[in-house]
Design a protein around this motif. Sequence first.
Motif, PDB file in Angstrom:
ATOM      1  N   ASP A 143      90.332  15.350  20.643  1.00 24.49           N
ATOM      2  CA  ASP A 143      89.003  14.816  20.254  1.00 24.49           C
ATOM      3  C   ASP A 143      89.646  13.811  19.153  1.00 24.49           C
ATOM      4  O   ASP A 143      89.108  12.710  19.171  1.00 24.49           O
ATOM      5  CB  ASP A 143      88.035  15.563  19.803  1.00 24.49           C
ATOM      6  N   ARG A 144      90.134  14.240  18.209  1.00 25.39           N
ATOM      7  CA  ARG A 144      90.474  13.325  17.112  1.00 25.39           C
ATOM      8  C   ARG A 144      91.430  12.143  17.470  1.00 25.39           C
ATOM      9  O   ARG A 144      91.064  11.054  16.972  1.00 25.39           O
ATOM     10  CB  ARG A 144      91.286  14.241  15.990  1.00 25.39           C
ATOM     11  N   ILE A 145      92.308  12.479  18.481  1.00 23.92           N
ATOM     12  CA  ILE A 145      93.223  11.094  18.929  1.00 23.92           C
ATOM     13  C   ILE A 145      92.234  10.310  19.637  1.00 23.92           C
ATOM     14  O   ILE A 145      92.451   9.123  19.554  1.00 23.92           O
ATOM     15  CB  ILE A 145      94.387  11.770  19.647  1.00 23.92           C
ATOM     16  N   GLY A 146      91.562  10.794  20.473  1.00 25.14           N
ATOM     17  CA  GLY A 146      90.813  10.010  21.235  1.00 25.14           C
ATOM     18  C   GLY A 146      89.917   8.976  20.573  1.00 25.14           C
ATOM     19  O   GLY A 146      89.558   7.729  20.761  1.00 25.14           O
ATOM     20  N   VAL A 147      89.244   9.632  19.657  1.00 22.92           N
ATOM     21  CA  VAL A 147      88.389   8.640  18.589  1.00 22.92           C
ATOM     22  C   VAL A 147      89.175   7.599  17.797  1.00 22.92           C
ATOM     23  O   VAL A 147      88.554   6.660  17.700  1.00 22.92           O
ATOM     24  CB  VAL A 147      87.399   9.831  17.592  1.00 22.92           C
ATOM     25  N   ARG A 176      91.898   8.469  27.658  1.00 25.97           N
ATOM     26  CA  ARG A 176      90.960   8.155  28.885  1.00 25.97           C
ATOM     27  C   ARG A 176      89.607   8.837  28.489  1.00 25.97           C
ATOM     28  O   ARG A 176      88.641   7.964  29.179  1.00 25.97           O
ATOM     29  CB  ARG A 176      91.605   8.933  30.155  1.00 25.97           C
ATOM     30  N   GLN A 177      89.546   9.632  27.739  1.00 24.99           N
ATOM     31  CA  GLN A 177      88.183  10.208  27.675  1.00 24.99           C
ATOM     32  C   GLN A 177      87.383   9.405  26.655  1.00 24.99           C
ATOM     33  O   GLN A 177      86.233   9.523  26.616  1.00 24.99           O
ATOM     34  CB  GLN A 177      88.380  11.707  27.021  1.00 24.99           C
ATOM     35  N   HIS A 178      87.930   8.571  25.647  1.00 21.90           N
ATOM     36  CA  HIS A 178      87.418   7.747  24.670  1.00 21.90           C
ATOM     37  C   HIS A 178      87.382   6.435  24.912  1.00 21.90           C
ATOM     38  O   HIS A 178      86.773   5.538  24.183  1.00 21.90           O
ATOM     39  CB  HIS A 178      87.826   8.006  23.382  1.00 21.90           C
ATOM     40  N   LEU A 179      88.218   5.978  25.635  1.00 23.79           N
ATOM     41  CA  LEU A 179      88.498   4.343  26.121  1.00 23.79           C
ATOM     42  C   LEU A 179      87.616   3.938  27.204  1.00 23.79           C
ATOM     43  O   LEU A 179      87.630   4.432  28.122  1.00 23.79           O
ATOM     44  CB  LEU A 179      89.647   3.974  25.864  1.00 23.79           C
ATOM     45  N   VAL A 180      86.848   2.874  27.166  1.00 19.40           N
ATOM     46  CA  VAL A 180      86.209   2.301  28.228  1.00 19.40           C
ATOM     47  C   VAL A 180      87.195   1.051  28.713  1.00 19.40           C
ATOM     48  O   VAL A 180      87.381   0.108  27.786  1.00 19.40           O
ATOM     49  CB  VAL A 180      84.945   1.583  27.792  1.00 19.40           C
ATOM     50  N   ALA A 193      98.507  14.992  27.458  1.00 21.30           N
ATOM     51  CA  ALA A 193      97.543  15.127  26.546  1.00 21.30           C
ATOM     52  C   ALA A 193      97.169  13.782  25.976  1.00 21.30           C
ATOM     53  O   ALA A 193      95.869  13.845  25.716  1.00 21.30           O
ATOM     54  CB  ALA A 193      97.835  16.129  25.450  1.00 21.30           C
ATOM     55  N   PHE A 194      97.955  13.116  25.415  1.00 22.61           N
ATOM     56  CA  PHE A 194      97.691  11.830  24.774  1.00 22.61           C
ATOM     57  C   PHE A 194      96.904  11.028  25.740  1.00 22.61           C
ATOM     58  O   PHE A 194      96.161  10.254  25.402  1.00 22.61           O
ATOM     59  CB  PHE A 194      98.997  11.307  24.317  1.00 22.61           C
TER      60      PHE A 194
END
Length: 114
Positions: A70-74, A108-112, A102-103
């Motif tokens: 979550d932290r990396i995604g943000v 993918r979870q946080h970027l559009v 994982a990276f």
Amino acid sequence: MNWHNAYATKGAKSVDALPGGRVWHEELESLAPEGERHLLAFEGHVTHLLPHDRRLLDHIDVKRMVGGADRIGVQLARLSSYGFSEAVYTPTGPDVPRELRAFASAGRQHLVTS
């Protein structure tokens, strides 16, 4: 790494000049006798976070990303909002393929994407 290197090369006073440095070095010094502190300063260096290093995460700038998915995604999303389209990633630890997956998943979870 900045805190580790400063402590090893210039001592506690140089660490105090870094964000969160005084608390970090005081905790480190409470955990090990003087002759072993340099070893503890580098324990987990670029492989895993010890509790006293984990407290420094809030002081890491946008050039460095450390943390869970979550932290990396943000952080990746924040860089993207600044206009960055690429990131250099250095996976560490005993399972590099897992770290790469994982990276990629965090991104993918946080970027559009368009």
